[in-house]
Scaffold this motif. Structure first.
Motif, PDB file in Angstrom:
ATOM      1  N   ARG A   1       8.695 -21.593 -38.414  1.00 33.09           N
ATOM      2  CA  ARG A   1       7.767 -20.795 -37.595  1.00 33.09           C
ATOM      3  C   ARG A   1       6.972 -21.688 -36.643  1.00 33.09           C
ATOM      4  NH1 ARG A   1       5.829 -16.801 -42.406  1.00 33.09           N
ATOM      5  NH2 ARG A   1       7.552 -15.349 -42.228  1.00 33.09           N
ATOM      6  N   ARG A   2       6.543 -22.843 -37.130  1.00 28.62           N
ATOM      7  CA  ARG A   2       5.806 -23.777 -36.255  1.00 28.62           C
ATOM      8  C   ARG A   2       6.680 -24.270 -35.104  1.00 28.62           C
ATOM      9  NH1 ARG A   2       4.192 -26.476 -41.236  1.00 28.62           N
ATOM     10  NH2 ARG A   2       2.319 -25.450 -41.935  1.00 28.62           N
ATOM     11  N   ILE A   3       7.923 -24.585 -35.410  1.00 28.38           N
ATOM     12  CA  ILE A   3       8.836 -25.067 -34.357  1.00 28.38           C
ATOM     13  C   ILE A   3       9.085 -23.964 -33.333  1.00 28.38           C
ATOM     14  CG2 ILE A   3      11.224 -25.773 -33.935  1.00 28.38           C
ATOM     15  CD1 ILE A   3      11.056 -27.375 -36.569  1.00 28.38           C
ATOM     16  N   GLU A   4       9.250 -22.737 -33.802  1.00 24.58           N
ATOM     17  CA  GLU A   4       9.462 -21.620 -32.873  1.00 24.58           C
ATOM     18  C   GLU A   4       8.242 -21.428 -31.977  1.00 24.58           C
ATOM     19  OE1 GLU A   4      11.420 -18.796 -30.832  1.00 24.58           O
ATOM     20  OE2 GLU A   4      12.239 -20.154 -32.333  1.00 24.58           O
ATOM     21  N   ALA A   5       7.055 -21.568 -32.551  1.00 28.85           N
ATOM     22  CA  ALA A   5       5.831 -21.449 -31.748  1.00 28.85           C
ATOM     23  C   ALA A   5       5.754 -22.583 -30.729  1.00 28.85           C
ATOM     24  CB  ALA A   5       4.606 -21.475 -32.654  1.00 28.85           C
ATOM     25  N   MET A   6       6.214 -23.769 -31.100  1.00 29.01           N
ATOM     26  CA  MET A   6       6.205 -24.896 -30.160  1.00 29.01           C
ATOM     27  C   MET A   6       7.193 -24.663 -29.017  1.00 29.01           C
ATOM     28  SD  MET A   6       5.914 -28.052 -32.816  1.00 29.01           S
ATOM     29  CE  MET A   6       5.252 -29.369 -31.822  1.00 29.01           C
ATOM     30  N   ARG A   7       8.331 -24.045 -29.320  1.00 30.65           N
ATOM     31  CA  ARG A   7       9.309 -23.747 -28.269  1.00 30.65           C
ATOM     32  C   ARG A   7       8.730 -22.821 -27.214  1.00 30.65           C
ATOM     33  NH1 ARG A   7      14.236 -22.815 -32.280  1.00 30.65           N
ATOM     34  NH2 ARG A   7      14.937 -24.957 -32.404  1.00 30.65           N
ATOM     35  N   LYS A   8       7.861 -21.903 -27.648  1.00 33.08           N
ATOM     36  CA  LYS A   8       7.269 -20.935 -26.725  1.00 33.08           C
ATOM     37  C   LYS A   8       5.968 -21.442 -26.111  1.00 33.08           C
ATOM     38  CE  LYS A   8       9.221 -17.086 -29.291  1.00 33.08           C
ATOM     39  NZ  LYS A   8       8.937 -15.931 -30.136  1.00 33.08           N
ATOM     40  N   SER A   9       5.573 -22.639 -26.461  1.00 32.70           N
ATOM     41  CA  SER A   9       4.299 -23.193 -26.001  1.00 32.70           C
ATOM     42  C   SER A   9       4.342 -23.523 -24.501  1.00 32.70           C
ATOM     43  CB  SER A   9       3.985 -24.460 -26.797  1.00 32.70           C
ATOM     44  OG  SER A   9       2.869 -25.125 -26.273  1.00 32.70           O
ATOM     45  N   ASP A  10       3.167 -23.526 -23.888  1.00 32.16           N
ATOM     46  CA  ASP A  10       3.053 -23.929 -22.484  1.00 32.16           C
ATOM     47  C   ASP A  10       3.062 -25.447 -22.345  1.00 32.16           C
ATOM     48  OD1 ASP A  10       2.884 -21.297 -21.706  1.00 32.16           O
ATOM     49  OD2 ASP A  10       0.687 -21.258 -21.803  1.00 32.16           O
ATOM     50  N   ASN A  11       2.818 -26.136 -23.410  1.00 37.61           N
ATOM     51  CA  ASN A  11       2.761 -27.600 -23.401  1.00 37.61           C
ATOM     52  C   ASN A  11       4.189 -28.157 -23.380  1.00 37.61           C
ATOM     53  OD1 ASN A  11       2.562 -30.329 -24.101  1.00 37.61           O
ATOM     54  ND2 ASN A  11       0.704 -29.982 -25.288  1.00 37.61           N
ATOM     55  N   PRO A  12       4.556 -28.913 -22.322  1.00 38.02           N
ATOM     56  CA  PRO A  12       5.925 -29.440 -22.242  1.00 38.02           C
ATOM     57  C   PRO A  12       6.267 -30.402 -23.379  1.00 38.02           C
ATOM     58  CG  PRO A  12       4.614 -30.129 -20.333  1.00 38.02           C
ATOM     59  CD  PRO A  12       3.764 -29.249 -21.159  1.00 38.02           C
ATOM     60  N   LEU A  13       5.272 -31.124 -23.882  1.00 35.56           N
ATOM     61  CA  LEU A  13       5.511 -32.043 -24.994  1.00 35.56           C
ATOM     62  C   LEU A  13       5.895 -31.265 -26.262  1.00 35.56           C
ATOM     63  CD1 LEU A  13       5.507 -34.985 -25.838  1.00 35.56           C
ATOM     64  CD2 LEU A  13       3.101 -34.750 -26.439  1.00 35.56           C
ATOM     65  N   HIS A  14       5.241 -30.145 -26.489  1.00 34.65           N
ATOM     66  CA  HIS A  14       5.575 -29.301 -27.637  1.00 34.65           C
ATOM     67  C   HIS A  14       6.997 -28.761 -27.517  1.00 34.65           C
ATOM     68  CE1 HIS A  14       1.183 -28.187 -28.901  1.00 34.65           C
ATOM     69  NE2 HIS A  14       1.461 -29.451 -29.092  1.00 34.65           N
ATOM     70  N   ARG A  15       7.344 -28.278 -26.307  1.00 36.26           N
ATOM     71  CA  ARG A  15       8.692 -27.722 -26.117  1.00 36.26           C
ATOM     72  C   ARG A  15       9.751 -28.799 -26.326  1.00 36.26           C
ATOM     73  NH1 ARG A  15       6.297 -25.349 -21.559  1.00 36.26           N
ATOM     74  NH2 ARG A  15       7.513 -26.695 -20.196  1.00 36.26           N
ATOM     75  N   ARG A  16       9.462 -30.009 -25.833  1.00 31.93           N
ATOM     76  CA  ARG A  16      10.433 -31.103 -25.993  1.00 31.93           C
ATOM     77  C   ARG A  16      10.582 -31.491 -27.447  1.00 31.93           C
ATOM     78  NH1 ARG A  16      10.215 -37.079 -23.287  1.00 31.93           N
ATOM     79  NH2 ARG A  16      12.276 -37.692 -23.964  1.00 31.93           N
ATOM     80  N   PHE A  17       9.478 -31.525 -28.195  1.00 31.00           N
ATOM     81  CA  PHE A  17       9.536 -31.847 -29.615  1.00 31.00           C
ATOM     82  C   PHE A  17      10.306 -30.778 -30.378  1.00 31.00           C
ATOM     83  CE2 PHE A  17       7.801 -31.431 -33.909  1.00 31.00           C
ATOM     84  CZ  PHE A  17       8.052 -32.707 -34.395  1.00 31.00           C
ATOM     85  N   ALA A  18      10.111 -29.524 -30.011  1.00 33.87           N
ATOM     86  CA  ALA A  18      10.747 -28.414 -30.721  1.00 33.87           C
ATOM     87  C   ALA A  18      12.265 -28.414 -30.516  1.00 33.87           C
ATOM     88  CB  ALA A  18      10.171 -27.089 -30.271  1.00 33.87           C
ATOM     89  N   ARG A  19      12.736 -28.970 -29.409  1.00 34.23           N
ATOM     90  CA  ARG A  19      14.189 -29.040 -29.169  1.00 34.23           C
ATOM     91  C   ARG A  19      14.854 -30.069 -30.078  1.00 34.23           C
ATOM     92  NH1 ARG A  19      12.957 -29.131 -23.488  1.00 34.23           N
ATOM     93  NH2 ARG A  19      13.498 -31.326 -23.543  1.00 34.23           N
ATOM     94  N   GLY A  20      14.068 -31.013 -30.583  1.00 33.06           N
ATOM     95  CA  GLY A  20      14.632 -32.041 -31.452  1.00 33.06           C
ATOM     96  C   GLY A  20      14.979 -33.286 -30.657  1.00 33.06           C
ATOM     97  N   PRO A  21      15.549 -34.259 -31.322  1.00 33.19           N
ATOM     98  CA  PRO A  21      15.873 -35.517 -30.649  1.00 33.19           C
ATOM     99  C   PRO A  21      16.959 -35.320 -29.588  1.00 33.19           C
ATOM    100  CG  PRO A  21      16.731 -35.531 -32.879  1.00 33.19           C
ATOM    101  CD  PRO A  21      15.939 -34.270 -32.720  1.00 33.19           C
ATOM    102  N   SER A  22      16.821 -36.035 -28.512  1.00 32.24           N
ATOM    103  CA  SER A  22      17.826 -35.943 -27.448  1.00 32.24           C
ATOM    104  C   SER A  22      18.950 -36.929 -27.716  1.00 32.24           C
ATOM    105  CB  SER A  22      17.177 -36.223 -26.092  1.00 32.24           C
ATOM    106  OG  SER A  22      16.756 -37.564 -26.036  1.00 32.24           O
ATOM    107  N   ASP A  23      20.028 -36.769 -26.974  1.00 34.19           N
ATOM    108  CA  ASP A  23      21.169 -37.670 -27.100  1.00 34.19           C
ATOM    109  C   ASP A  23      20.979 -38.951 -26.302  1.00 34.19           C
ATOM    110  OD1 ASP A  23      22.437 -35.906 -28.777  1.00 34.19           O
ATOM    111  OD2 ASP A  23      23.523 -34.916 -27.154  1.00 34.19           O
ATOM    112  N   ASP A  24      19.886 -39.014 -25.538  1.00 36.13           N
ATOM    113  CA  ASP A  24      19.639 -40.178 -24.686  1.00 36.13           C
ATOM    114  C   ASP A  24      19.337 -41.429 -25.491  1.00 36.13           C
ATOM    115  OD1 ASP A  24      20.015 -38.555 -22.577  1.00 36.13           O
ATOM    116  OD2 ASP A  24      17.881 -38.181 -22.239  1.00 36.13           O
TER     117      ASP A  24
END
Length: 86
Positions: free
Chosen positions: A63-86
């Protein structure tokens, strides 16, 4: 192991009392059997919340991750997506 031994001894005594076949012994067997079953149920009920707590915590994290995905904060959205392949 002592906990298991207690229940086994109770069941053996229940068997002995039933084999006697007289009403007073049958009544005692019923009381002892009820006690043994109640003890088993109590132990099962004690163990159950530990497993439930694990699942509840996982659900809360989702539920916390889902709320972060919908957040206006770009850092939260990036964290909620998980680690990148970069």
């Amino acid at each position: 192991m002592k906990r298991l031994e207690l229940v086994v001894v109770q069941f053996e005594e229940v068997k002995r009392l039933i084999e006697a076949g007289r009403v007073p012994q049958l009544r005692l067997a019923h009381i002892l059997l009820d006690s043994a079953v109640e003890l088993i149920m109590h132990r099962m009920a004690e163990a159950e919340p530990d497993g439930e707590r694990y699942h509840f915590d996982r659900l809360e994290n989702l539920r916390r991750i889902e709320a972060m995905r919908k957040s206006d904060n770009p850092l939260h959205r990036r964290f909620a997506r998980g680690p990148s392949d970069d």
